[in-house]
Design an enzyme around this catalytic site. Structure first.
Site, PDB file in Angstrom:
ATOM      1  N   GLY A   1       1.000  -2.011  -2.208  1.00  0.00           N
ATOM      2  CA  GLY A   1       1.114  -2.864  -3.389  1.00  0.00           C
ATOM      3  C   GLY A   1       2.412  -2.775  -4.148  1.00  0.00           C
ATOM      4  N   ASN A   2       3.358  -1.968  -3.701  1.00  0.00           N
ATOM      5  CA  ASN A   2       4.641  -1.883  -4.409  1.00  0.00           C
ATOM      6  C   ASN A   2       5.331  -3.234  -4.495  1.00  0.00           C
ATOM      7  OD1 ASN A   2       4.435   0.853  -4.896  1.00  0.00           O
ATOM      8  ND2 ASN A   2       5.554   1.448  -3.071  1.00  0.00           N
ATOM      9  N   LYS A   3       5.415  -3.921  -3.354  1.00  0.00           N
ATOM     10  CA  LYS A   3       6.106  -5.215  -3.326  1.00  0.00           C
ATOM     11  C   LYS A   3       5.288  -6.287  -4.035  1.00  0.00           C
ATOM     12  CE  LYS A   3       8.315  -3.952   1.055  1.00  0.00           C
ATOM     13  NZ  LYS A   3       7.575  -2.672   1.204  1.00  0.00           N
TER      14      LYS A   3
ATOM     15  N   GLU B   1      -4.463  -8.082   2.877  1.00  0.00           N
ATOM     16  CA  GLU B   1      -4.457  -6.785   3.553  1.00  0.00           C
ATOM     17  C   GLU B   1      -5.693  -6.702   4.453  1.00  0.00           C
ATOM     18  OE1 GLU B   1      -3.881  -3.686   5.397  1.00  0.00           O
ATOM     19  OE2 GLU B   1      -2.284  -4.279   4.008  1.00  0.00           O
TER      20      GLU B   1
ATOM     21  N   CYS C   1      10.844  -1.447   7.680  1.00  0.00           N
ATOM     22  CA  CYS C   1      11.465  -0.151   7.397  1.00  0.00           C
ATOM     23  C   CYS C   1      11.873   0.473   8.731  1.00  0.00           C
ATOM     24  CB  CYS C   1      10.525   0.754   6.611  1.00  0.00           C
ATOM     25  SG  CYS C   1       8.873   0.911   7.305  1.00  0.00           S
TER      26      CYS C   1
ATOM     27  N   CYS D   1       1.308  -8.978   3.972  1.00  0.00           N
ATOM     28  CA  CYS D   1       0.866  -7.661   4.448  1.00  0.00           C
ATOM     29  C   CYS D   1       1.086  -6.700   3.287  1.00  0.00           C
ATOM     30  CB  CYS D   1       1.645  -7.230   5.688  1.00  0.00           C
ATOM     31  SG  CYS D   1       1.725  -8.472   7.008  1.00  0.00           S
ATOM     32  N   ALA D   2       0.177  -6.689   2.324  1.00  0.00           N
ATOM     33  CA  ALA D   2       0.509  -6.250   0.968  1.00  0.00           C
ATOM     34  C   ALA D   2       0.363  -4.762   0.659  1.00  0.00           C
ATOM     35  CB  ALA D   2      -0.321  -7.047  -0.041  1.00  0.00           C
TER      36      ALA D   2
ATOM     37  N   ASP E   1      -7.111 -10.871   7.436  1.00  0.00           N
ATOM     38  CA  ASP E   1      -5.904 -10.881   8.255  1.00  0.00           C
ATOM     39  C   ASP E   1      -5.092 -12.138   7.959  1.00  0.00           C
ATOM     40  OD1 ASP E   1      -3.957 -10.796  10.189  1.00  0.00           O
ATOM     41  OD2 ASP E   1      -5.336 -10.441  11.856  1.00  0.00           O
TER      42      ASP E   1
END
Length: 700
Positions: free
Chosen positions: A261-263, A312, A472, A257-258, A341
């Site tokens: 894009g930070n991770k 995504e 989070c 679940c990108a 998905d």
């Protein structure tokens, strides 16, 4: 003039600055295309006025401003008085403008009342009052530093310290950064400017630093625009760092679940660092991957080709992901599956046969995001009553009789807004009305069921050996409870998935001392078979972070790691049906079924209920059911192939292989179709294991 009226319109909209419908105060302003004033200027004025509104309300009321200036509304009075008393440049209007004149003729009285308000708060200086206002606006929480990750694909910490952060002071702790954030310039330096240029090198996450917020706009720097630095909260760096993808051990990597894009880019930096160690090579997107059989011929067993697959499902967010991946310089070995998905990804697709590490960060309640529920409350001054206004209208602002016979406009009184319904905004920015604790619990349960399905799906990838699951959120229902349910699931038991113990974690995460909540280690119907030692092992293995009152300067976050050594596995993955690590097993996998563990319709789409939860073939039940979470049983169903014809229902080619469509779904013979039978035995009729290599379906 439009600046103050547009800011007033924003602040008087239903819900005020703390309204959650339409997003945060900042997003509502920057998305408003009708604004004539610069959005950044409107946002700054609206936010700062809201922060100071409690004091400004006292000043306006004590100075009787609204009694004498009846054309000015309560909210306009706050905005104008804020700039008069607190802005270096004063009111941003021409000197002869009516609004400015109306305020400045009361300047002496307003200044006097402002000083009295400061003294009542026991602040010896304006700087001290500013600090107090900032702390109150944050709800008593310490300021959060601006976390910055140096993208090692394009730069180094040393380069950034010598360029972007040249002249900044390196301090020893995050606490020093937080303290500096609440410092103000001395009068000799001009006064009023908050924060000092200090930076701290993080001791848990490599290449991460904490900078004093508000001192510089990093989004305007060359380093940010070129992808050399990435603005990413420290806690958000935990998943990729904990996953610790090693190409020589884990092969390909998947971010499920990108966006934004930070991770994903953090994963890319970690993988590339391993490449520099000479342990792997990166797939450049041009040359074909070398199969393990060919590598064996070359006797090059120490080198592994790595690709990062990023998924995504939202097309709009996928564009952001693609842009970030390209800016960060990882687009040559990151494949972005835009609009796809992850739940529809076939675990047994030969494309993903070498995926050994998966990062799972699904949608959640977003309850740990800093600032999500911390919008300042707007305190409006009371407008004069009709009788008071009438008496005031007989005198001018100097207290002398007013001989002006012209009819005065009616006074606008401050109306009390009806209480707004509490809204929960998830990490995707979706607003969900929450009117009670029961509504909140139902929302959390719904999210948790979806998160568990994703986690179980990740566990079904044949070569997967490592998974990180993160949110989070601060709610145990989305965190510890999902972990415990996943460990107790059938797929985890059959494949040997275990929790990644604290002593097995990378150094920085092993030293992070905030762990799971003890009271969350009990889940009815799940943990009864666990002894106290096992529960404590899981509690100590999962990682938490809180954004209130702990002085670490991070957002609320949760992450857990899962591992398996491959010694225990489901037969579907070890008998040639799934992907294996040997060359023969890989070739066999291409000839086997790739449909996956979920029931599909005639078009090959996964069958889902109204909550988007798929149905497992093995049981005929939904993978996770809210009713089951509450202890209510639901009868199973059976999926049968009906229609005319004898023998097996699937078409085969000349070589006896089952014919499949582009999605890998077996094609039924003419006259055959799927039929759902309620109250069945919880299986797909006709699917059974066979010794002749024929398709037997999957039960994971």
């Amino acid at each position: 003039m439009s600046l103050y009226h547009e800011s007033a319109a924003i602040l008087t909209a239903a819900g005020g600055p703390a309204a959650t419908h339409g997003g945060s105060l900042k997003s509502r302003i920057f998305k408003d295309k009708s604004l004539k004033s610069p959005p950044a200027q409107v946002y700054a004025l609206a936010l700062e006025t809201s922060k100071w509104s409690a004091i400004l309300k006292e000043v306006v009321e004590a100075a009787d401003l609204l009694k004498h200036e009846r054309k000015i509304t309560p909210v306009l009075s706050l905005l104008l008085v804020h700039d008069l008393l607190l802005s270096k440049s004063g009111i941003a209007l021409p000197a002869t403008h009516g609004l400015r004149v109306s305020i400045e003729r009361h300047k002496a009285r307003l200044n006097s009342e402002f000083v009295r308000a400061r003294i009542r708060r026991k602040c010896a200086s304006l700087d001290a009052l500013r600090t107090q206002v900032e702390i109150e606006a944050r709800g008593g929480c310490p300021v959060h530093p601006r976390w910055i990750r140096v993208n090692t694909l394009k730069s180094t910490v040393e380069e950034q310290l010598a360029t972007t952060f040249k002249g900044w002071e390196v301090v020893e702790t995050v606490a020093d950064v937080i303290k500096a954030a609440d410092a103000f310039d001395s009068p000799q330096q001009g006064g009023g400017k908050r924060g000092k240029k200090v930076i701290h090198m993080d001791g848990h996450i490599p290449n991460l630093m904490a900078a004093c917020p508000g001192v510089a706009d990093f989004t305007k720097t060359e380093a940010y625009k070129s992808g050399k630095i990435i603005l990413q909260d420290k806690a958000s760096c935990f998943p990729a760092y904990l996953l610790d993808p090693r190409p020589e051990r884990d092969g390909d990597v998947m971010d499920t679940c990108a966006a934004p894009g930070n991770k994903t880019t953090h994963l890319a930096a970690i993988v590339a660092a391993r490449v520099e160690d000479g342990k792997a090579v990166i797939f450049d997107g041009k040359t074909s991957k070398t199969s393990k059989k060919e590598k064996g011929k070359k006797n090059d067993k120490e080198t592994t080709t790595t690709t990062i697959y990023a998924f995504e499902k939202d097309p709009h967010r996928a564009k952001t992901l693609q842009k970030m991946v390209k800016t960060a310089g990882s687009d040559t070995f990151t494949v972005v599956n835009a609009g796809k998905d992850f739940l529809k990804v076939n675990p047994l697709d030969t494309k993903y046969r070498n995926v050994g590490a998966l990062l799972l960060d699904p949608s959640c309640s977003g309850s740990g995001i800093v600032g999500r529920d911390d919008a300042p409350t707007l305190h409006l001054p009371s407008a004069p009553s009709s009788s008071t206004a009438s008496a005031a209208s007989t005198k001018n602002h100097n207290g002398k009789p007013n001989n002006n016979k012209r009819k005065q406009p009616p006074t606008t009184e401050a109306k009390e807004e009806p209480p707004t319904k509490k809204v929960l905004i998830d990490d995707d920015g979706v607003a969900i009305p929450v009117s009670s604790q029961a509504d909140l619990e139902a929302r959390i349960a719904s999210l948790a069921s979806f998160q568990l399905v994703l986690l179980q799906h990740a566990m079904s990838f044949p070569s997967a050996k490592r998974i990180t699951y993160s949110t989070c959120s601060i709610h145990a229902g989305e965190n510890e409870h999902v972990v415990l349910r996943a460990l107790a699931s059938e797929v985890a038991k059959r494949r040997g998935w275990k929790i990644l113990k604290r002593e097995e974690q990378v150094d920085g995460m092993r030293r992070w001392d905030v762990r799971g909540e003890a009271e969350a280690m009990v889940v009815e119907g799940v943990t009864e078979g666990m002894d106290q030692k096992e529960r404590e092992e899981v509690r100590d293995a999962v990682i938490r972070a809180y954004y209130r009152d702990d002085g670490r300067g991070v957002m609320g976050f949760f992450v857990a790691g899962f591992v398996r050594d491959g010694s225990v596995d489901d037969a579907v993955y070890t008998t040639g049906t799934g992907a294996s690590h040997g060359a023969e097993g890989e070739e066999a996998a291409e000839e086997q079924d790739a449909e996956g563990p979920f029931v599909r319709d005639e078009q090959g789409r996964i069958v889902r209920d109204e909550n988007g939860i798929p149905t497992l073939k093995s049981t005929g039940k939904k993978a996770v059911d809210l009713k089951e979470l509450e202890g209510e049983d639901e009868s199973s169903v059976e999926y049968q192939v009906e229609g005319q014809g004898e023998g097996e229902p699937y078409q085969r080619d000349e070589e006896g292989q089952i014919v499949r469509d582009e999605e890998g779904l077996p094609i039924l013979k003419e006259g055959r179709r799927w039929k759902v039978v309620k109250g069945g035995k919880g299986q797909v009729n006709g699917e059974s294991e066979s010794d002749d290599g024929e398709w037997g379906g999957f039960d994971d």
